[in-house]
Structures are given as C-alpha cells and as structure tokens.
Design a protein around this motif. Structure first.
Motif, PDB file in Angstrom:
ATOM      1  N   ASP A  24       0.856  -1.173   0.000  1.00  0.00           N
ATOM      2  CA  ASP A  24       0.000   0.000   0.000  1.00  0.00           C
ATOM      3  C   ASP A  24       0.896   1.229   0.000  1.00  0.00           C
ATOM      4  O   ASP A  24       2.126   1.128   0.088  1.00  0.00           O
ATOM      5  CB  ASP A  24      -0.924  -0.006   1.220  1.00  0.00           C
ATOM      6  CG  ASP A  24      -2.250   0.699   0.957  1.00  0.00           C
ATOM      7  OD1 ASP A  24      -2.274   1.616   0.108  1.00  0.00           O
ATOM      8  OD2 ASP A  24      -3.254   0.352   1.602  1.00  0.00           O
ATOM      9  N   GLY A  25       0.249   2.401  -0.070  1.00  0.00           N
ATOM     10  CA  GLY A  25       1.023   3.636  -0.114  1.00  0.00           C
ATOM     11  C   GLY A  25       1.914   3.653  -1.343  1.00  0.00           C
ATOM     12  O   GLY A  25       1.487   3.335  -2.461  1.00  0.00           O
ATOM     13  N   PHE A  62       3.650   6.503   3.023  1.00  0.00           N
ATOM     14  CA  PHE A  62       2.301   6.726   2.514  1.00  0.00           C
ATOM     15  C   PHE A  62       2.135   8.220   2.224  1.00  0.00           C
ATOM     16  O   PHE A  62       1.765   8.998   3.113  1.00  0.00           O
ATOM     17  CB  PHE A  62       1.260   6.263   3.543  1.00  0.00           C
ATOM     18  CG  PHE A  62       1.413   4.813   3.939  1.00  0.00           C
ATOM     19  CD1 PHE A  62       0.725   3.823   3.260  1.00  0.00           C
ATOM     20  CD2 PHE A  62       2.266   4.456   4.974  1.00  0.00           C
ATOM     21  CE1 PHE A  62       0.875   2.483   3.616  1.00  0.00           C
ATOM     22  CE2 PHE A  62       2.414   3.129   5.344  1.00  0.00           C
ATOM     23  CZ  PHE A  62       1.730   2.138   4.667  1.00  0.00           C
ATOM     24  N   HIS A  65      -2.826  11.318   0.891  1.00  0.00           N
ATOM     25  CA  HIS A  65      -3.971  10.570   0.370  1.00  0.00           C
ATOM     26  C   HIS A  65      -5.190  10.906   1.222  1.00  0.00           C
ATOM     27  O   HIS A  65      -5.068  11.329   2.371  1.00  0.00           O
ATOM     28  CB  HIS A  65      -3.697   9.064   0.384  1.00  0.00           C
ATOM     29  CG  HIS A  65      -3.386   8.514   1.736  1.00  0.00           C
ATOM     30  ND1 HIS A  65      -2.131   8.624   2.317  1.00  0.00           N
ATOM     31  CD2 HIS A  65      -4.153   7.855   2.645  1.00  0.00           C
ATOM     32  CE1 HIS A  65      -2.141   8.062   3.511  1.00  0.00           C
ATOM     33  NE2 HIS A  65      -3.355   7.588   3.740  1.00  0.00           N
ATOM     34  N   PRO A  66      -6.392  10.711   0.676  1.00  0.00           N
ATOM     35  CA  PRO A  66      -7.620  11.106   1.393  1.00  0.00           C
ATOM     36  C   PRO A  66      -8.263   9.949   2.145  1.00  0.00           C
ATOM     37  O   PRO A  66      -7.982   8.769   1.887  1.00  0.00           O
ATOM     38  CB  PRO A  66      -8.526  11.559   0.247  1.00  0.00           C
ATOM     39  CG  PRO A  66      -8.164  10.607  -0.864  1.00  0.00           C
ATOM     40  CD  PRO A  66      -6.682  10.344  -0.729  1.00  0.00           C
ATOM     41  N   HIS A  67      -9.154  10.298   3.079  1.00  0.00           N
ATOM     42  CA  HIS A  67     -10.037   9.330   3.741  1.00  0.00           C
ATOM     43  C   HIS A  67     -11.377  10.004   4.014  1.00  0.00           C
ATOM     44  O   HIS A  67     -11.452  11.216   4.215  1.00  0.00           O
ATOM     45  CB  HIS A  67      -9.460   8.851   5.078  1.00  0.00           C
ATOM     46  CG  HIS A  67      -8.297   7.928   4.966  1.00  0.00           C
ATOM     47  ND1 HIS A  67      -8.426   6.625   4.531  1.00  0.00           N
ATOM     48  CD2 HIS A  67      -6.974   8.110   5.247  1.00  0.00           C
ATOM     49  CE1 HIS A  67      -7.233   6.051   4.554  1.00  0.00           C
ATOM     50  NE2 HIS A  67      -6.341   6.927   4.976  1.00  0.00           N
ATOM     51  N   ILE A 108      -7.061  14.806   4.289  1.00  0.00           N
ATOM     52  CA  ILE A 108      -5.954  14.425   3.411  1.00  0.00           C
ATOM     53  C   ILE A 108      -4.696  14.444   4.261  1.00  0.00           C
ATOM     54  O   ILE A 108      -4.363  15.462   4.864  1.00  0.00           O
ATOM     55  CB  ILE A 108      -5.828  15.380   2.210  1.00  0.00           C
ATOM     56  CG1 ILE A 108      -7.113  15.323   1.368  1.00  0.00           C
ATOM     57  CG2 ILE A 108      -4.618  15.013   1.361  1.00  0.00           C
ATOM     58  CD1 ILE A 108      -7.156  16.361   0.251  1.00  0.00           C
ATOM     59  N   SER A 110      -0.613  12.432   5.193  1.00  0.00           N
ATOM     60  CA  SER A 110       0.497  11.563   4.818  1.00  0.00           C
ATOM     61  C   SER A 110       1.032  10.899   6.073  1.00  0.00           C
ATOM     62  O   SER A 110       0.910  11.439   7.182  1.00  0.00           O
ATOM     63  CB  SER A 110       1.617  12.345   4.132  1.00  0.00           C
ATOM     64  OG  SER A 110       2.187  13.298   5.021  1.00  0.00           O
ATOM     65  N   GLY A 265     -11.424   1.998  -2.005  1.00  0.00           N
ATOM     66  CA  GLY A 265     -10.120   2.559  -1.666  1.00  0.00           C
ATOM     67  C   GLY A 265     -10.103   3.105  -0.254  1.00  0.00           C
ATOM     68  O   GLY A 265     -10.420   2.386   0.710  1.00  0.00           O
ATOM     69  N   PRO A 266      -9.774   4.395  -0.082  1.00  0.00           N
ATOM     70  CA  PRO A 266      -9.659   4.973   1.260  1.00  0.00           C
ATOM     71  C   PRO A 266     -10.985   5.473   1.832  1.00  0.00           C
ATOM     72  O   PRO A 266     -10.992   6.111   2.883  1.00  0.00           O
ATOM     73  CB  PRO A 266      -8.702   6.147   1.033  1.00  0.00           C
ATOM     74  CG  PRO A 266      -9.015   6.599  -0.357  1.00  0.00           C
ATOM     75  CD  PRO A 266      -9.339   5.344  -1.136  1.00  0.00           C
ATOM     76  N   TYR A 282     -13.929  14.692  -3.811  1.00  0.00           N
ATOM     77  CA  TYR A 282     -12.468  14.646  -3.856  1.00  0.00           C
ATOM     78  C   TYR A 282     -11.950  15.249  -5.163  1.00  0.00           C
ATOM     79  O   TYR A 282     -10.990  16.045  -5.153  1.00  0.00           O
ATOM     80  CB  TYR A 282     -11.997  13.190  -3.715  1.00  0.00           C
ATOM     81  CG  TYR A 282     -10.493  13.051  -3.775  1.00  0.00           C
ATOM     82  CD1 TYR A 282      -9.670  13.713  -2.854  1.00  0.00           C
ATOM     83  CD2 TYR A 282      -9.891  12.289  -4.764  1.00  0.00           C
ATOM     84  CE1 TYR A 282      -8.296  13.587  -2.918  1.00  0.00           C
ATOM     85  CE2 TYR A 282      -8.517  12.164  -4.838  1.00  0.00           C
ATOM     86  CZ  TYR A 282      -7.718  12.810  -3.912  1.00  0.00           C
ATOM     87  OH  TYR A 282      -6.350  12.700  -3.976  1.00  0.00           O
TER      88      TYR A 282
END
Length: 289
Positions: A24-25, A62, A65-67, A108, A110, A265-266, A282
């Motif tokens: 991942d990442g 990583f 990236h969003p969640h 978002i 890291s 995904g996230p 997003y």
C-alpha cells in the motif's frame, strides 16, 4: 493435541483468518487482514501489519492521500512514523506510541517513516464510523508510549498495554488514554509469558478479535500461530493461553454497527451513491473543506 479447556461463559473461537501479503502507499510491504463485509468484524474493518528489518520495504511510506467515513489507529512496536494533514496537524509516533485519526467527512494526510534504518514493526487499524457520524469534523491526536498504561496480568510478567477504550483486569476497571473512538472500540497490546493463561471480562454485546503478532496461542481447536486474526463468538469473557514461546497479541473489542458497508479505496460509506458523491467531492477539491 494440546487444547484449551474453556471456562463457563468464555467466548468460543469462531474462526481464524490468516493475514495476506500486500502493498500500500508508495509500495510499503504489509500483511493485511480485511473484514469489510463481515458482521463478525464490525466495527473494525481492516488491520495492516508492517514488519521488516529492510528499510526498502517501508521507506517510501504513505504520501498524501484522502479518507472519509473511518477512523484509523496506528500503533508502533518499533520504529517511527510522522503524520501531516491538510488541517495543519503534524506529529510523530514512535516505539510504544499510538496515533488516532478521525477522518469523518474528509481528511488528506500523509504517513511517512521518520527513520532510515533499525527496522519497523507496527500496525494500522481501520475502525468504521456509524452512518450518523460519518460526516463529523475530522480530528487527530498522538499518544506517546509513556502515556500508555501497563497493567500486570499475572505474577510471571504478562501485561496489557491499554491503548484505547475501557478494560477490566481482575476486579479493577481501567480507562486507556484514548476513549473517543467510534463504536466504543477498545484496543490493547497483550504480552503473555510462556504458557500463561489469562481471562478478561468483556462486554457481552461487543465483537471480539485478537491478532497474534508474536508466538502463538493454544485454543480449544488447537495451536494457532503468528499472523492470524481470531474472531470469537458470544460470551462474557475472553480466555487466552499462550504457547511455550509466549505470545504478543492485539486484542480488539467494540460495538457492532449492523449497517451497510460500501468500501472504495480509502473511503468507507453506507451506499454506492455516497461513494460516488465522495469521489466527486475529492475530484472537485471539496472533500476536505
């Protein structure tokens, strides 16, 4: 065959799930156990384990990236990761420490290794958020290793490091530093000596999971080794017995949500339409506003 004799009221082992090699990442090598569609897993969704002495396996980390719709809990046995997010939060979690993030309506961030050598061993747990709370404001906090209480489990050195939630050990009830998790999710690092046996009272209405990260356990079905996630049935207590090597365990319990789970995904939401809206948010830059 060596087997555990269950005490009255102890939860039976329902099934064991072996972790699977993944990445991942930016190519970080992990072992993953996922249960997005399993009611037995709820409120938990996934556990990733990073375990390597080779920096090439984790150094890329990583990147941003969003969640949306989940909480994450990172716990480090060895090594150091640094968190940064669009809200301006920044902090490192190192050996023995934990880091909690509520993505809520959108974040978002890291997660990058703050070391170049020395090996790394840690975990990231995904916890689902109830439908009514998925669009809550995001937040984050660090918990340093020295702030995580250690509670003795027996006279031979077995102990519990209480990371999140509420735990009863003997006649005492303890609150971990992190109490604001979704679905009353509770997390502890149990370290059992060789052949040690412990029994922990746990809420009967909660799901209970145990991940073996070191050594092994002896269950009523026989021995079970490292890298397995154990899911337990109903009962009033959790009875665990280590094998002759002892055992390192992540013990999880929480209130099942009993809601639809749609995962992309996230992002983890409750319907396909919500996922499509999340992707639009997003792509147009409004997910984290």
């Amino acid at each position: 065959m060596n087997k555990l004799s269950l005490l009255p009221g102890a939860r039976p082992l329902a099934r064991a799930l072996a972790s699977q090699a993944s990445a991942d990442g930016a190519g970080v090598k992990i072992q993953r156990v996922a249960g997005f569609q399993s009611p037995d897993f709820s409120p938990f969704l996934m556990l990733d384990e990073i375990r390597s002495e080779n920096a090439d396996d984790y150094i890329a980390g990583f990147p941003p990236h969003p969640h949306r719709g989940i909480e994450t809990l990172t716990y480090m046995l060895n090594g150091e990761f640094e968190h940064q997010d669009h809200l301006g939060n920044r902090g490192a979690v190192s050996t023995g420490g934990a880091q909690w993030m509520r993505a809520g309506r959108g974040i978002i961030h890291s997660e990058m290794p703050a070391q170049g050598e020395g090996g790394m061993h840690g975990f990231q747990l995904w916890i689902n958020m109830a439908a009514a709370n998925k669009m809550d404001a995001p937040t984050w906090r660090d918990i340093q290793g020295g702030d995580i209480p250690e509670v003795s489990l027996d006279d031979s050195g077995s102990l519990a490091r209480l990371i999140a939630g509420s735990w009863q050990v003997g006649r005492e009830t303890y609150s971990a530093p992190l109490t604001e998790t979704a679905a009353n999710a509770s997390v502890a690092d149990l370290r059992l000596g060789a052949d040690a046996e412990v029994t922990l009272p746990l809420p009967a209405e909660h799901s209970v999971l145990v991940f073996i990260y070191r050594g092994g356990l002896v269950s009523e079905r026989g021995p079970i080794g490292r890298g397995n996630m154990l899911l337990y049935g109903g009962g009033e207590s959790l009875q665990l017995r280590a094998d002759g090597e002892g055992a390192g365990l992540l013990c999880l319990h929480g209130m099942p949500l009993n809601e639809p789970v749609v995962h992309y995904g996230p992002f983890v939401m409750n319907s396909r339409e919500q996922i499509e809206q999340t992707l639009r948010d997003y792509n147009n830059g409004t997910l984290a506003t």
